[in-house]
Motif scaffolding. Structure first.
Motif, PDB file in Angstrom:
ATOM      1  N   VAL A 196       0.831  -1.205   0.000  1.00 34.18           N
ATOM      2  CA  VAL A 196       0.000   0.000   0.000  1.00 34.18           C
ATOM      3  C   VAL A 196       0.868   1.258   0.000  1.00 34.18           C
ATOM      4  O   VAL A 196       0.619   2.207  -0.749  1.00 34.18           O
ATOM      5  CB  VAL A 196      -0.953  -0.013   1.209  1.00 34.18           C
ATOM      6  CG1 VAL A 196      -1.640   1.338   1.374  1.00 34.18           C
ATOM      7  CG2 VAL A 196      -1.997  -1.113   1.051  1.00 34.18           C
ATOM      8  N   LYS A 197       1.906   1.277   0.832  1.00 34.44           N
ATOM      9  CA  LYS A 197       2.748   2.469   0.947  1.00 34.44           C
ATOM     10  C   LYS A 197       3.524   2.766  -0.325  1.00 34.44           C
ATOM     11  O   LYS A 197       3.781   3.929  -0.660  1.00 34.44           O
ATOM     12  CB  LYS A 197       3.722   2.299   2.115  1.00 34.44           C
ATOM     13  CG  LYS A 197       3.099   2.457   3.485  1.00 34.44           C
ATOM     14  CD  LYS A 197       4.153   2.343   4.565  1.00 34.44           C
ATOM     15  CE  LYS A 197       3.559   2.552   5.959  1.00 34.44           C
ATOM     16  NZ  LYS A 197       4.601   2.429   7.021  1.00 34.44           N
ATOM     17  N   ASN A 198       3.922   1.733  -1.055  1.00 32.63           N
ATOM     18  CA  ASN A 198       4.792   1.908  -2.214  1.00 32.63           C
ATOM     19  C   ASN A 198       4.071   1.835  -3.549  1.00 32.63           C
ATOM     20  O   ASN A 198       4.722   1.837  -4.607  1.00 32.63           O
ATOM     21  CB  ASN A 198       5.906   0.859  -2.177  1.00 32.63           C
ATOM     22  CG  ASN A 198       6.798   1.019  -0.960  1.00 32.63           C
ATOM     23  OD1 ASN A 198       7.122   2.134  -0.566  1.00 32.63           O
ATOM     24  ND2 ASN A 198       7.188  -0.096  -0.342  1.00 32.63           N
ATOM     25  N   ALA A 199       2.755   1.739  -3.522  1.00 30.62           N
ATOM     26  CA  ALA A 199       1.997   1.610  -4.766  1.00 30.62           C
ATOM     27  C   ALA A 199       2.054   2.890  -5.592  1.00 30.62           C
ATOM     28  O   ALA A 199       1.997   4.002  -5.059  1.00 30.62           O
ATOM     29  CB  ALA A 199       0.551   1.258  -4.456  1.00 30.62           C
ATOM     30  N   ALA A 200       2.167   2.724  -6.902  1.00 29.34           N
ATOM     31  CA  ALA A 200       2.097   3.848  -7.832  1.00 29.34           C
ATOM     32  C   ALA A 200       0.680   3.938  -8.390  1.00 29.34           C
ATOM     33  O   ALA A 200      -0.114   3.000  -8.281  1.00 29.34           O
ATOM     34  CB  ALA A 200       3.108   3.650  -8.955  1.00 29.34           C
TER      35      ALA A 200
END
Length: 258
Positions: free
Chosen positions: A158-162
């Motif tokens: 979730v934190k690193n999603a583009a």
């Protein structure tokens, strides 16, 4: 086996939805397959789909009906959209649906056991996440859970999603900073179960060594082993694809404590 396509209304979702159900049948005269029943109230596997799939996918991509025929095992395959088996911030309450309403509805329609030792859950990718979330949040309801190439490190995903996945994750989970340490965080749930005095489900985990989720699976396996949870891990050559899942769902069925 009996294969039933069941359309029904969900009070929780407020809409009609669907599930496929495989029911055991004792047979001797089928050519190429013999069915089996082991009790009047069937042990049940809730088999969950991935992000781009629906309730039909396990039947379309594997021979799951043939695999379970000799086991006397019922299989319930529900549709949950792209929900990550979550009560969505902007969307439907799929966690409440899958954890509370679906088992009650399925048992009202079909002769399925409600005993913990007879209930199991498994899934692939998003469904692997959902399977472990069900077992770890409801350890009093499920004896075992299996994840095939699961999206298990949801916090980092979730934190690193583009974009556009970042916006979709926001609609599912809300603020990415709130996921860690919540009931949507499998690491938090695993620690909570490990430290509790209550029942602890058996866990099975597998992933292909060329899968883009491989490192996340290794990390979660190591964490569960460190906590002392009962986890069985397998891996082999494979990417995020049905050839791998068709092979390893057979291992899951052999592993289940039937």
């Amino acid at each position: 086996m009996a294969l039933i396509h069941c359309d029904f209304f969900s009070e929780v979702l407020g809409v009609s939805t669907s599930m496929y159900v495989i029911l055991p049948q004792a047979t001797k005269n089928q050519i190429g397959m013999e069915g089996r029943t082991i009790r009047s109230k069937h042990p049940t596997l809730y088999l969950l789909h991935g992000l781009s799939d629906d309730h039909t996918i396990w039947l379309r991509r594997t021979s799951i009906e043939r695999y379970v025929a000799p086991l006397g095992l019922a299989v319930v395959m529900p549709a949950v959209g792209r929900s990550f088996y979550t009560d969505m911030k902007n969307g439907y309450r799929y966690w409440t649906f899958i954890s509370e309403e679906l088992p009650e509805i399925a048992r009202s329609f079909f002769p399925l056991s409600d005993k913990r030792e007879d209930n199991f859950v498994a899934g692939l990718s998003m469904g692997g996440y959902g399977a472990f979330k069900l077992a770890l949040r409801c350890p009093d309801k499920y004896a075992a859970a299996a994840s095939l190439s699961g999206a298990l490190d949801i916090v980092n995903l979730v934190k690193n999603a583009a974009e556009p996945m970042a916006s979709e994750f926001y609609n599912i989970f809300g603020d990415p900073q709130t996921v860690e340490g919540s009931d949507n965080d499998l690491y938090y749930l695993a620690q909570k179960v490990a430290q509790s005095q209550g029942p602890k489900p058996k866990l099975y985990q597998c992933c292909g060594t060329e899968d883009f989720l491989y490192q996340g699976n290794i990390a979660f396996r190591d964490y569960c082993q460190k906590l002392g949870l009962d986890i069985t891990y397998e891996e082999g050559p494979g990417q995020h694809e049905w050839g791998f899942w068709d092979k390893y769902i057979q291992n899951v069925l052999k592993w289940l404590p039937l």
